[in-house]
Motif scaffolding. Sequence first.
Motif, PDB file in Angstrom:
ATOM      1  N   ASN A 204      -4.126  32.454  -9.460  1.00 34.60           N
ATOM      2  CA  ASN A 204      -4.140  33.379  -8.326  1.00 34.60           C
ATOM      3  C   ASN A 204      -4.494  32.665  -7.014  1.00 34.60           C
ATOM      4  OD1 ASN A 204      -3.458  35.514  -9.986  1.00 34.60           O
ATOM      5  ND2 ASN A 204      -5.587  36.074 -10.401  1.00 34.60           N
ATOM      6  N   ARG A 205      -5.413  31.703  -7.090  1.00 36.83           N
ATOM      7  CA  ARG A 205      -5.728  30.950  -5.867  1.00 36.83           C
ATOM      8  C   ARG A 205      -4.518  30.113  -5.429  1.00 36.83           C
ATOM      9  NH1 ARG A 205     -10.894  27.000  -5.544  1.00 36.83           N
ATOM     10  NH2 ARG A 205      -9.471  25.623  -6.712  1.00 36.83           N
ATOM     11  N   GLY A 206      -3.739  29.670  -6.445  1.00 37.22           N
ATOM     12  CA  GLY A 206      -2.498  28.957  -6.122  1.00 37.22           C
ATOM     13  C   GLY A 206      -1.560  29.840  -5.318  1.00 37.22           C
ATOM     14  N   ILE A 207      -1.502  31.132  -5.657  1.00 33.51           N
ATOM     15  CA  ILE A 207      -0.642  32.068  -4.910  1.00 33.51           C
ATOM     16  C   ILE A 207      -1.093  32.152  -3.450  1.00 33.51           C
ATOM     17  CG2 ILE A 207      -0.001  34.499  -4.675  1.00 33.51           C
ATOM     18  CD1 ILE A 207      -0.162  34.725  -7.726  1.00 33.51           C
ATOM     19  N   VAL A 208      -2.409  32.300  -3.239  1.00 33.21           N
ATOM     20  CA  VAL A 208      -2.934  32.409  -1.874  1.00 33.21           C
ATOM     21  C   VAL A 208      -2.655  31.133  -1.086  1.00 33.21           C
ATOM     22  CG1 VAL A 208      -5.014  32.706  -0.478  1.00 33.21           C
ATOM     23  CG2 VAL A 208      -4.716  34.045  -2.565  1.00 33.21           C
ATOM     24  N   ARG A 209      -2.926  30.014  -1.712  1.00 34.24           N
ATOM     25  CA  ARG A 209      -2.702  28.736  -1.020  1.00 34.24           C
ATOM     26  C   ARG A 209      -1.230  28.548  -0.656  1.00 34.24           C
ATOM     27  NH1 ARG A 209      -6.764  24.480  -4.258  1.00 34.24           N
ATOM     28  NH2 ARG A 209      -8.617  25.018  -3.017  1.00 34.24           N
ATOM     29  N   ALA A 210      -0.348  29.002  -1.551  1.00 32.82           N
ATOM     30  CA  ALA A 210       1.088  28.915  -1.246  1.00 32.82           C
ATOM     31  C   ALA A 210       1.427  29.794  -0.052  1.00 32.82           C
ATOM     32  CB  ALA A 210       1.903  29.321  -2.470  1.00 32.82           C
ATOM     33  N   ARG A 211       0.820  30.965   0.022  1.00 34.99           N
ATOM     34  CA  ARG A 211       1.122  31.899   1.122  1.00 34.99           C
ATOM     35  C   ARG A 211       0.639  31.378   2.470  1.00 34.99           C
ATOM     36  NH1 ARG A 211       0.398  38.189  -0.857  1.00 34.99           N
ATOM     37  NH2 ARG A 211       1.834  38.075  -2.632  1.00 34.99           N
ATOM     38  N   VAL A 212      -0.444  30.603   2.453  1.00 35.03           N
ATOM     39  CA  VAL A 212      -0.963  30.109   3.736  1.00 35.03           C
ATOM     40  C   VAL A 212      -0.425  28.715   4.044  1.00 35.03           C
ATOM     41  CG1 VAL A 212      -3.054  31.498   3.572  1.00 35.03           C
ATOM     42  CG2 VAL A 212      -3.065  29.154   2.673  1.00 35.03           C
ATOM     43  N   GLY A 213       0.514  28.226   3.192  1.00 39.00           N
ATOM     44  CA  GLY A 213       1.176  26.954   3.465  1.00 39.00           C
ATOM     45  C   GLY A 213       0.459  25.731   2.934  1.00 39.00           C
ATOM     46  N   ASN A 214      -0.554  25.927   2.111  1.00 37.09           N
ATOM     47  CA  ASN A 214      -1.274  24.790   1.522  1.00 37.09           C
ATOM     48  C   ASN A 214      -0.557  24.383   0.233  1.00 37.09           C
ATOM     49  OD1 ASN A 214      -3.021  22.923   0.435  1.00 37.09           O
ATOM     50  ND2 ASN A 214      -4.840  24.250   0.507  1.00 37.09           N
ATOM     51  N   LYS A 215       0.578  23.693   0.424  1.00 38.85           N
ATOM     52  CA  LYS A 215       1.438  23.359  -0.711  1.00 38.85           C
ATOM     53  C   LYS A 215       0.724  22.462  -1.718  1.00 38.85           C
ATOM     54  CE  LYS A 215       5.989  21.307  -1.653  1.00 38.85           C
ATOM     55  NZ  LYS A 215       7.211  20.754  -1.018  1.00 38.85           N
TER      56      LYS A 215
ATOM     57  N   ALA B 137      10.455  24.155   1.185  1.00 41.10           N
ATOM     58  CA  ALA B 137       9.559  23.850   2.299  1.00 41.10           C
ATOM     59  C   ALA B 137       8.303  24.692   2.172  1.00 41.10           C
ATOM     60  CB  ALA B 137      10.269  24.147   3.616  1.00 41.10           C
ATOM     61  N   PRO B 138       7.157  24.225   2.676  1.00 39.77           N
ATOM     62  CA  PRO B 138       5.895  24.941   2.537  1.00 39.77           C
ATOM     63  C   PRO B 138       5.935  26.385   2.998  1.00 39.77           C
ATOM     64  CG  PRO B 138       5.519  22.742   3.401  1.00 39.77           C
ATOM     65  CD  PRO B 138       7.009  22.943   3.369  1.00 39.77           C
ATOM     66  N   LEU B 139       6.610  26.672   4.106  1.00 35.75           N
ATOM     67  CA  LEU B 139       6.593  28.028   4.634  1.00 35.75           C
ATOM     68  C   LEU B 139       7.416  29.002   3.804  1.00 35.75           C
ATOM     69  CD1 LEU B 139       6.804  27.282   8.467  1.00 35.75           C
ATOM     70  CD2 LEU B 139       4.796  27.909   7.103  1.00 35.75           C
ATOM     71  N   LYS B 140       8.260  28.507   2.917  1.00 36.11           N
ATOM     72  CA  LYS B 140       9.087  29.399   2.114  1.00 36.11           C
ATOM     73  C   LYS B 140       8.506  29.633   0.716  1.00 36.11           C
ATOM     74  CE  LYS B 140      13.372  28.124   4.479  1.00 36.11           C
ATOM     75  NZ  LYS B 140      14.722  27.539   4.301  1.00 36.11           N
ATOM     76  N   THR B 141       7.289  29.146   0.488  1.00 38.88           N
ATOM     77  CA  THR B 141       6.728  29.256  -0.864  1.00 38.88           C
ATOM     78  C   THR B 141       6.073  30.604  -1.118  1.00 38.88           C
ATOM     79  OG1 THR B 141       4.660  28.288  -0.090  1.00 38.88           O
ATOM     80  CG2 THR B 141       6.284  26.788  -1.059  1.00 38.88           C
ATOM     81  N   THR B 142       5.783  31.345  -0.079  1.00 34.20           N
ATOM     82  CA  THR B 142       5.109  32.624  -0.304  1.00 34.20           C
ATOM     83  C   THR B 142       6.076  33.627  -0.889  1.00 34.20           C
ATOM     84  OG1 THR B 142       5.611  33.296   1.955  1.00 34.20           O
ATOM     85  CG2 THR B 142       3.499  32.223   1.586  1.00 34.20           C
ATOM     86  N   ARG B 143       5.621  34.258  -1.971  1.00 42.57           N
ATOM     87  CA  ARG B 143       6.467  35.252  -2.642  1.00 42.57           C
ATOM     88  C   ARG B 143       5.661  36.519  -2.862  1.00 42.57           C
ATOM     89  NH1 ARG B 143       8.647  34.546  -7.542  1.00 42.57           N
ATOM     90  NH2 ARG B 143       6.820  33.523  -8.384  1.00 42.57           N
TER      91      ARG B 143
END
Length: 684
Positions: free
Chosen positions: A621-632, A669-675
């Motif tokens: 779940n923390r991976g999801i948050v980090r992906a959403r804020v661009g912390n690839k 790209a980092p900005l497209k990782t949020t789902r």
Amino acid sequence: MNSHLLDGRYRILTVLNTEEVTQTYLVEDTSLPNSKFVLKQLRPPSNNPQTLKILRQLFASKATTLQQLGQEHNQIQKLVTYFEEKEEFYIVQEYIPGNPLTEEVLQGKPLREDQLISLLLEILEILVFVHVRGVIHRDIKPANIIRRQSDNKLVLVDFGIVKEVIITGIENSEYVPDEQSHGNPKYNSDIYALGIVAIAAIMGLQTNEISSLKNQKNQLTGEIIWHNKTIEVTKKLEKILNKMVRLNYRKRYQYATEVLEDLKQLTNHEYDQQKQNQKKLWLMLSGIAGCITLGIGTWFFQPPKPISNAQKLYKQGVSKYEGGKFQEAIEDFTQAIELDSQNALAYNRRGDAFYRLGDYQKAQADSSQAIVLNPQDANAYYDRGFSLYELGKYKEAIADYTQAIKLDVKNPFFYYGRGLTWIKLKDNKKAIGDFSKAIAVKPDYTEAYLQRGILRRRLKLRQAAIQDFDAVIGINPNDAKAYYQRGLTQVANQQKDAAIKDYTNAININPKYIEAYLNRGDIYSDQGEQLEATEDYNKILQINRKFIAAYIHRGLHRFSFGDYKGAIEDYNQALELNSKDAAAYNNRGNAYLEMGNKKAANEDYSQAIAINSNYDLAYYNRGIVRARVGNKKGAIKDFQKAAKLFQRKGEKDSYKDAQKEIANLQNSAPLKTTRAISGKREKN
């Protein structure tokens, strides 16, 4: 029925008694000329194959027990044989020429006190023998006590233990105490029944007046009021009879030996009084010379020595132990040991009391001392086995249970205790084997069926598990745990409606069964039945405001229909009760995530990981948050950790999810990782 020979040999001579599910006949054995036996026919309430299978095992077990009793004691009716024919059960018993006790009592004429005491002493001696062998008669009444014609001795007949396999309860409720009528007979249930017989005899009641006796109760205490000025009985005997028929079985005599002891002391006291009167007379007639003569005479006629102080203290301790006063019982047993350091029973019982208080070290020490004093005491090994079990010394416990079994191979409780210990040692095969042995020895051993069923469910032997829970319910339809465990198994089989029925049955039997409410609420929630689920979770919190799992599960339920604020309130309540509850942090993080508060979500997942460094869901779940804020980089690291933990636990679907997230992050790209995905949740 007269048209053929039962079991190919028994011919009916006459009908002795007819009841709804039982028939009693006088029969002859055609292979033995001029023979007479009593044959009892028992008709099962159902011809369901599973029910019959259980009844057949129970019937054989009880009949064998009764057969052994008759062989070992001359004043117990002998069971000759037993058999099944056309799905009906039969027992063949000794025919005893003589008269039932109803011809001595219940004739409208009171017995003298000495006659009653003599009667009670003889019956109690038989009951002591019966109870020591682990059997409760369950149907003590004058009709079931025969004055044998050949030697004028009393004989105990028609035990209820076989009949109660087929029918629940005894019809003659006037002799049956409350705990037995509720399906929980104790050894002192027989004492109660005998006490009613004794009171009826001393009052001179007739048969049709017995039922009114139990209605003559003190409005405050519920105890039977029977004594008045017209009834000739000494205060001491009145006190004994009252204690025999106490409403609360815990306040009643616990053992037949205790009643015997008090009655014998009563007769000894009367004997002493007689001697005192003789002494006065001799003093008047003979002066000093009479005193010398009397001294010799008194020594010669001295009654048996009273029971020692150590024995009295031991019995006091037993009484307090049975009443749940374990610390007080320990004090009595300790004093008994100080007076008699060789009293193995006192060590054994004190160990039991320490065990009940959770002092397993002292319990183990006392059991060990009991074993030193009596190495053949199987029960002491059994008790020490349980203490060692609680201390986590499982291999030593196994050794003790095994020794107990060597000393007594037919004790089902020894196998049961060893079975529980094999589970701790993760030897499931041996555990199932021991539970099965316990059931073979005692086919109505519901706890053994229950534990075997739980183990089979965990091993995914679900059909076998359900059969075990069915067996428990067949023996005791009011066993809430069996319904609950069967419900868990039904859920595993995706039979959710059946599970709801089982949880509901468990709740109807035990309205405070929190776990049943919790699991039923979860099914309602999964099925989208919002109101029903909420009611179940709320009911738990009415019963126990500090039950954390109820807040967690209600929070998950609220989350499922979009009430994220309500879910957060529940998780806050859970964390107030336990600030180290990682699941509450993880789930609250999910709610914050859905509300768009990524910072709060990240903090909660991190807190969950700080509490449990192997918390797979929190990493995911923390991976999801980090992906959403661009912390690839951080997101990939969390998903990799989650994947590793999922793989280790064998959670294939979750492992695939984590790998998919890693692949998406590595290929975009980092900005497209949020789902738009929700965090993974956990139920406590």
